[in-house]
Design an enzyme around this catalytic site. Structure first.
Site, short mmCIF file in Angstrom:
data_model
loop_
_atom_site.label_atom_id
_atom_site.label_comp_id
_atom_site.label_asym_id
_atom_site.label_seq_id
_atom_site.Cartn_x
_atom_site.Cartn_y
_atom_site.Cartn_z
N GLN A 107 34.08 32.52 17.68
CA GLN A 107 33.07 31.79 18.44
C GLN A 107 33.49 30.15 18.34
O GLN A 107 33.85 29.79 17.23
CB GLN A 107 31.79 31.71 17.35
CG GLN A 107 30.38 30.98 17.90
CD GLN A 107 29.67 30.96 16.72
OE1 GLN A 107 30.08 30.77 15.57
NE2 GLN A 107 28.32 30.87 17.13
N SER A 124 31.11 24.56 17.75
CA SER A 124 30.88 23.31 17.16
C SER A 124 32.24 22.45 17.72
O SER A 124 33.24 22.92 18.04
CB SER A 124 31.24 23.44 15.79
OG SER A 124 30.21 24.49 15.05
N SER A 135 35.87 30.28 13.38
CA SER A 135 36.11 31.17 12.26
C SER A 135 37.38 31.99 12.53
O SER A 135 37.05 32.66 13.59
CB SER A 135 34.89 31.84 11.79
OG SER A 135 34.15 31.22 10.92
N GLU A 166 22.43 35.54 15.10
CA GLU A 166 22.99 34.85 14.03
C GLU A 166 22.13 34.61 12.94
O GLU A 166 22.48 34.72 11.97
CB GLU A 166 23.59 33.53 14.76
CG GLU A 166 24.51 33.09 13.78
CD GLU A 166 25.36 31.94 14.55
OE1 GLU A 166 26.52 31.55 14.08
OE2 GLU A 166 24.80 31.29 15.24
N ASN A 192 20.59 24.85 6.90
CA ASN A 192 19.43 25.37 6.52
C ASN A 192 18.28 24.16 6.75
O ASN A 192 17.09 24.46 6.78
CB ASN A 192 19.34 25.72 5.05
CG ASN A 192 19.99 27.08 4.99
OD1 ASN A 192 20.55 27.65 5.90
ND2 ASN A 192 20.02 27.79 3.47
N GLU A 193 18.82 22.99 6.72
CA GLU A 193 17.77 21.81 6.86
C GLU A 193 17.29 22.02 8.60
O GLU A 193 16.30 21.78 8.78
CB GLU A 193 18.60 20.51 6.85
CG GLU A 193 18.92 20.18 5.38
CD GLU A 193 19.90 20.78 4.81
OE1 GLU A 193 21.19 21.19 5.53
OE2 GLU A 193 19.74 21.13 3.44
C1 LIG Z 1 32.70 28.66 6.93
C2 LIG Z 1 32.16 28.36 8.25
C3 LIG Z 1 32.43 28.79 9.37
C4 LIG Z 1 32.22 28.46 10.60
N1 LIG Z 1 32.41 29.09 11.66
C5 LIG Z 1 32.16 28.69 12.85
C6 LIG Z 1 32.65 29.25 14.11
O1 LIG Z 1 33.04 30.29 14.06
N2 LIG Z 1 32.38 28.70 15.17
C7 LIG Z 1 31.68 27.41 15.43
O2 LIG Z 1 31.37 26.89 16.48
N3 LIG Z 1 31.26 26.67 14.27
C8 LIG Z 1 31.42 27.25 13.22
N4 LIG Z 1 30.91 26.59 11.90
C9 LIG Z 1 30.49 25.31 12.20
C10 LIG Z 1 29.06 25.38 11.86
O3 LIG Z 1 28.38 25.73 12.86
C11 LIG Z 1 28.52 23.86 11.61
O4 LIG Z 1 29.25 23.27 10.36
C12 LIG Z 1 27.26 23.59 11.45
O5 LIG Z 1 26.62 23.64 12.72
C13 LIG Z 1 26.80 22.20 10.89
O6 LIG Z 1 27.52 21.39 11.60
P1 LIG Z 1 28.41 20.08 10.99
O7 LIG Z 1 29.17 20.78 9.98
O8 LIG Z 1 28.83 19.15 12.02
O9 LIG Z 1 27.44 19.28 10.05
P2 LIG Z 1 26.39 18.05 10.46
O10 LIG Z 1 25.74 18.36 11.62
O11 LIG Z 1 27.12 16.87 10.41
O12 LIG Z 1 25.56 18.28 9.27
C14 LIG Z 1 25.62 17.51 7.94
C15 LIG Z 1 24.55 17.42 7.08
O13 LIG Z 1 23.48 16.86 7.67
C16 LIG Z 1 22.24 17.51 7.91
N5 LIG Z 1 21.68 17.11 9.09
C17 LIG Z 1 21.99 17.14 10.35
N6 LIG Z 1 21.13 17.00 11.30
C18 LIG Z 1 19.96 16.79 10.77
C19 LIG Z 1 18.78 16.81 11.02
N7 LIG Z 1 18.26 16.61 12.26
N8 LIG Z 1 17.98 16.81 9.92
C20 LIG Z 1 18.08 16.92 8.65
N9 LIG Z 1 19.28 17.08 8.39
C21 LIG Z 1 20.35 17.14 9.33
C22 LIG Z 1 22.87 18.99 7.95
O14 LIG Z 1 21.77 19.90 7.67
C23 LIG Z 1 23.96 19.06 6.85
O15 LIG Z 1 23.26 19.05 5.72
C24 LIG Z 1 31.66 27.06 10.79
C25 LIG Z 1 31.27 26.48 9.49
C26 LIG Z 1 31.60 26.96 8.29
C27 LIG Z 1 31.33 26.04 7.01
#
Ligand SMILES: Cc1cc2nc3c(=O)[nH]c(=O)nc-3n(C[C@H](O)[C@H](O)[C@H](O)COP(=O)(O)OP(=O)(O)OC[C@H]3O[C@@H](n4cnc5c(N)ncnc54)[C@H](O)[C@@H]3O)c2cc1C
Lengths: 325, 375
Positions: free
Chosen positions: B124, B127, B159, B242, B356-357
């Site tokens: 996938q 991101s 992933s 998902e 989860n947020e």
């Molecule tokens: C093990 C693992 C596997 C993954 N696999 C894939 C994959 O296969 N393909 C893919 O595309 N992506 C993948 N991801 C990425 C995943 O989808 C993102 O990590 C996720 O969407 C969060 O984005 P970010 O990491 O940029 O965090 P951010 O968006 O920067 O968030 C950081 C923190 O801020 C909080 N936050 C952000 N916006 C808000 C808001 N509006 N209100 C309150 N809190 C907020 C979040 O909840 C989090 O606690 C994977 C992630 C992990 C950890």
């Protein structure tokens, strides 16, 4: 097996909801708390008329039950509306009496329970040490070892929930021997309907809180736009959404060896979810939620009381683990 | 709807029987490593030969048209047997449902059978470094070319993309359009000219995800899913899967909870009632998730945003369950092994598939009906 209510069961719940909405049960609860029992007893008779109490009474004794799925449906509504009175105690007693070996004279009470003419209370120490509303009950029972006995109510005790009037009891005249197994089943059913009541009242507190945060404005906007507030309410929903299937699932396992374990699982999560919903409701309401006069605060208080009634979460967790390990 | 649990019992027996004969006696190496990936791919082939890799799919694509109940039963048996993790899960759970909804017959016929057999494993690619929770801010582009599209930019956290064969995700095809429009959903080969992958070690060092760099990567028109410009809608149809039941089925947590109870029996200190209560809670919550699953498949309406309720529940359950196991293991809890692997995996649950947020915001807005917040 039905993991969702069928149309008839849903209709039953809706009918009770309507009946209870019209009865304005918060006012009834306040009267009840003040010792004015008549409105509460009238509501008792109309709920019996709608078939609620017959659900716990065997068909052979003029009832329709025990029908656990319908019972939890009804108690969900009793919980949502904060109805006062020894309903769980009466249901537990009906199940107990219906299970007594041989023909016990006490079984003669069953038809009167089914049609609402008898209000009954019950103490099952140690988990249920006091008899709720013993002063309005026509029959008060307790179990002492194997013996089912008449209970002699003592002084009234004050509960956090003003509509719960609790009475210490002393065991009196023996009514039936070899009653322990029947009492265990009565206890399980009491705990199950208490769990259903908790989920219902938790739901109501969530509904009330959602309404409140949509209309209460601070900083120029509804407080429901603040994420801390929103997330509290989302968490309350998650808890309640997963407690309800456990309650329903336990009702489905009535009559199987897993019933006691499943009731305990349901009671643990219903108690925790409803209590969490109550804490959150209080928090998002601010000071108004902390007042005596605000009706939903009756539910906030009842959530805490029922959390530990019919077996504390610790006791029910212990039962789950002894069934598993 | 009535669920006749006994209707799935002969299927359950067949699955159990097969698994007993085939599940590897010693666990395969972690599927988050190159070696483990290959071993898990071979396992998928074996499952597929028994037509057990995608039981709920139509027969023509390698499934057996299993009912939702049979699928739940399959999952219960699968995890109870301690069978290997599913290396093809992101394709099966996140791409296939999208194709069933938006794919052309040609795409279904071409893409699904090799996905079912593990011959093509999908990653996938949603991101980006600048687009996590705020996915709609994504910047990787798809520009029109003769007979197709050229991809440029970067994706990340994909992933198992270091080892997988193909990827899928939304790209910006119309930079002028409002940010939720102007996206196009595409499938592409991970070994295509112009794709660079860089594995990223997850918290325990295993190369579980990868960054992807695109430099004029050509994608033919037949690999666009849905209409160009409709990528947001296509992507959002995936998120229900998902966050809903399919990604994390009840069977997984039931099996883990049963193993936790077993661990308590072996190592628990009966006087430690606090820990005993946490074991009880894990078991109770796994049971709640199972019953809720039965409820969900009994419903005739779409669960919609309620899938977010699900996602918060299972991800928190998974962490709590594994924390309890590590606490039970005491000083051995830090040692490499199946519980630790499960724990490390569980820690990501509250982050991926929409944090989860974000889920709580979705619940507040779309399930509880609270006013839209400035997000
Ligand atoms: C093990 C693992 C596997 C993954 N696999 C894939 C994959 O296969 N393909 C893919 O595309 N992506 C993948 N991801 C990425 C995943 O989808 C993102 O990590 C996720 O969407 C969060 O984005 P970010 O990491 O940029 O965090 P951010 O968006 O920067 O968030 C950081 C923190 O801020 C909080 N936050 C952000 N916006 C808000 C808001 N509006 N209100 C309150 N809190 C907020 C979040 O909840 C989090 O606690 C994977 C992630 C992990 C950890």
């Amino acid at each position: 097996m039905r993991f969702v209510l069928d149309a008839e069961q849903r209709l039953f719940g809706e009918t009770l909801d309507k009946l209870l909405t019209e009865a304005a049960p918060f006012g009834v609860a306040r009267d009840w708390a003040a010792g004015r029992h008549e409105p509460g007893l009238a509501l008792w008779r109309s709920l019996a008329g709608a078939g609620v109490l017959a659900l716990a009474v065997p068909e052979s004794a003029g009832g329709a039950g025990p029908l656990p799925v319908e019972l939890v449906t009804a108690f969900h509504e009793l919980g949502r509306h904060g109805v006062p009175g020894p309903y769980a105690e009466t249901v537990a007693t009906a199940v107990l009496l219906g299970r007594l070996p041989g023909g016990s004279p006490a079984s003669a009470w069953l038809p009167a329970i089914a049609d609402g003419t008898a209000v009954v209370s019950l103490a099952l120490p140690p988990a249920v040490p006091y008899a709720l509303d013993a002063d309005v009950a026509g029959l008060v029972l307790t179990v002492d070892g194997q013996e089912l006995r008449a209970a002699v109510p003592g002084e009234a005790r004050t509960s956090l929930d003003p509509a719960r009037r609790l009475f210490a009891v002393t065991p009196g005249e023996v009514i039936a021997e070899e009653a322990a197994a029947a009492a265990a089943e009565g206890y399980d059913m009491g705990a199950l309907v208490c769990a259903a009541q908790l989920v219902g009242l938790g739901r109501r507190l969530l509904e009330v809180s959602v309404d409140h945060v949509r209309t209460r404005r601070q900083f120029g906007r509804p407080i429901g736009e603040f994420q801390a507030v929103r997330h509290h309410l989302a968490n309350a929903l998650v808890g309640l959404e997963y407690a309800r299937p456990l309650v329903h699932g336990a009702a489905l396992s009535y009559g199987t060896p897993d019933f006691a374990r499943d009731v305990s699982a349901a009671k643990v999560s219903a108690a925790e979810a409803a209590y969490a919903a109550a804490r959150i409701a209080l928090q998002v309401h601010g000071a108004i939620g902390y007042t005596d006069e605000y009706d939903p605060s009756l539910l906030i208080r009842k959530a805490r009381a029922l959390h530990s009634a019919w077996g504390s979460p610790a006791a029910h967790r212990a039962r789950v683990m002894s069934a598993l390990a | 709807m009535d669920l006749d649990l006994s209707a799935a019992e002969s299927f359950r027996a067949e699955v159990r029987h097969w698994l007993r004969a085939h599940v590897p006696a010693t666990p395969l190496p972690s599927l988050e490593t190159g070696e483990g990936f290959a071993a898990h791919r071979a396992w998928e082939r074996e499952l597929h030969a028994a037509r057990l890799s995608v039981v709920s799919w139509p027969e023509e694509y390698g499934g057996r048209n299993a009912t939702p109940l049979e699928w739940l039963v399959f999952e219960e048996e699968y995890y109870a047997a301690g069978a290997p993790g599913r290396v093809g899960q992101n394709g099966v759970n996140l791409l296939a449902p999208t194709l069933f909804r938006y794919g052309t017959p040609e795409q279904l016929a071409r893409v699904l059978p090799p996905m079912a057999s593990g011959e093509v494993i999908w990653a996938q690619a949603w991101s980006e470094p600048g687009a996590g929770s705020d996915l709609a801010s994504l910047r990787a582009t798809a520009t029109r070319a003769d007979g197709g599209w050229l991809l440029n930019g970067q994706k990340t956290w994909s992933s198992r993309a270091a080892f997988a064969d193909r990827g899928f995700g939304p790209f910006r095809s119309d930079p002028e359009a409002e940010r939720h429009r102007g996206l196009t959903y595409l499938m592409f080969p991970l070994d295509a000219p112009g794709v660079t992958r860089r594995p990223i070690g997850r918290i325990d060092g295993k190369p579980a995800f990868a960054e992807l760099f695109f430099d004029d990567v050509f994608v033919p028109d037949r690999d666009v899913i849905g209409d160009p410009g409709e990528g947001w809608r296509v992507a959002m149809s995936t998120t229900g899967n998902e966050r809903g039941l399919t990604l994390r089925s009840p069977g997984r947590f039931l099996a883990a909870a049963d193993r936790l109870v077993e661990l308590w029996r072996e190592r628990g200190d009966a006087s430690d009632t606090a820990l005993r209560d946490r074991v009880a809670d894990a078991w109770i919550r796994a049971r709640a998730y199972r019953l809720k699953g039965f409820e969900t498949i009994s419903r005739t309406d779409d669960i919609g945003a309620e899938s977010s309720v699900n996602k918060v529940f299972w991800s928190e359950l998974d962490v709590a369950l594994h924390e309890t196991a590590l606490d039970l293991l005491g000083p051995d809890g830090e040692l490499a092994g199946e519980w630790l692997e499960g724990y490390v995996f569980s820690l990501a649950g509250p982050i991926y598939a929409g944090t989860n947020e974000i889920q709580r915001d979705v619940i507040a807005e779309r399930v509880l009906g609270l006013p839209r917040a400035g997000r």
